[in-house]
Scaffold this motif. Structure first.
Motif, mmCIF file in Angstrom:
data_model
loop_
_atom_site.group_PDB
_atom_site.id
_atom_site.type_symbol
_atom_site.label_atom_id
_atom_site.label_comp_id
_atom_site.label_asym_id
_atom_site.label_seq_id
_atom_site.Cartn_x
_atom_site.Cartn_y
_atom_site.Cartn_z
ATOM 1 N N ASP A 101 -31.420 -31.559 -40.870
ATOM 2 C CA ASP A 101 -32.421 -32.569 -41.210
ATOM 3 C C ASP A 101 -32.607 -32.578 -42.734
ATOM 4 O O ASP A 101 -31.793 -33.146 -43.448
ATOM 5 N N THR A 102 -33.633 -31.916 -43.262
ATOM 6 C CA THR A 102 -33.787 -31.862 -44.724
ATOM 7 C C THR A 102 -32.705 -30.990 -45.354
ATOM 8 O O THR A 102 -32.367 -31.154 -46.522
ATOM 9 N N LYS A 129 -28.791 -35.709 -39.503
ATOM 10 C CA LYS A 129 -29.594 -36.857 -39.956
ATOM 11 C C LYS A 129 -29.441 -36.949 -41.473
ATOM 12 O O LYS A 129 -30.309 -36.479 -42.215
ATOM 13 N N SER A 131 -29.811 -39.182 -43.684
ATOM 14 C CA SER A 131 -30.802 -39.939 -44.462
ATOM 15 C C SER A 131 -32.037 -39.127 -44.825
ATOM 16 O O SER A 131 -32.830 -39.520 -45.664
ATOM 17 N N ARG A 132 -32.211 -37.964 -44.182
ATOM 18 C CA ARG A 132 -33.411 -37.150 -44.410
ATOM 19 C C ARG A 132 -33.186 -35.999 -45.389
ATOM 20 O O ARG A 132 -34.080 -35.207 -45.659
ATOM 21 N N ASP A 148 -32.483 -41.958 -38.523
ATOM 22 C CA ASP A 148 -33.703 -41.184 -38.694
ATOM 23 C C ASP A 148 -34.692 -41.416 -37.552
ATOM 24 O O ASP A 148 -35.608 -42.218 -37.668
#
Ligand code: IMP
Ligand code: MG
Length: 174
Positions: A101-102, A129, A131-132, A148
């Motif tokens: 994720d991040t 993901k 985009s994150r 997302d």
């Protein structure tokens, strides 16, 4: 804001099975894994299915990695337990998580495993993901790249629920 789980899976159990077969072949042909390091709790089902597509001599260990700090703002602090119990020295380590994720968890964990004396570290996630992302990291092996949305099932939870679902669903606003 309230959420409900999507009626239909976004990724079916059959698609997951196919992807894991594929990942097993990719990993086996590109990396001689000595130790699979699963990140609890979200990766427990993925690790169980993935290791059965790898060489049976691989060692398997799990760590609990939890971000802490201000809930609104990721601080990039990750606590990793149990740490001293695992021997990484001279091993090729494949870190396996449910979702990237991040990127905080995997980047900190990869660095710690390298500092622990690992020979080479590669990462594998079921979901990505991109985009994150907050830190620059990509996983070496990815099952599915997704938009997302908040994913649940196949190990992934929403407030500790839905981990046991055999497919991946999406949490939708109501
Ligand atoms: P990162 O450090 O932000 O990359 O965090 C990754 C961790 O956050 C994963 O191991 C999951 O536990 C959790 N997470 C991030 N996105 C989702 C999601 O869509 N569903 C469930 N858990 C998630
Ligand atoms: Mg996790």
């Amino acid at each position: 804001m309230d959420y409900k789980i999507s009626e239909k899976p976004v990724i079916s159990a059959l698609e997951i099975e196919g992807s894991i077969r594929n990942l097993g072949q990719q990993i086996t042909s590109q990396f001689k894994v000595d130790l699979v390091l699963g990140v609890l709790t979200g990766s427990f089902i993925f690790v169980a299915d993935l290791v059965r597509r790898l060489d049976p001599s691989v060692q398997i260990a799990f760590v609990n990695a939890s971000s802490y700090g201000n809930a609104q703002k990721s601080t990039g602090c990750v606590e990793i337990l149990p740490w001293n119990a695992i021997d990484f020295t001279h091993k090729n380590v494949l870190i396996v998580d449910d979702i990237l994720d991040t990127g905080n968890t995997l980047s900190i964990l990869s660095n710690r495993v390298r500092e622990g004396g690992a020979l080479e570290v590669k990462t594998c996630v079921l979901l990505d993901k991109p985009s994150r992302r907050q830190v620059q990291i990509h996983a070496d092996f990815v099952g599915f790249s997704i938009e997302d949305y908040f994913a649940v099932g196949y190990g992934l939870d929403f407030a500790s629920e839905y981990r046991a679902l055999p497919a991946v669903y999406k949490m939708e606003k109501i």
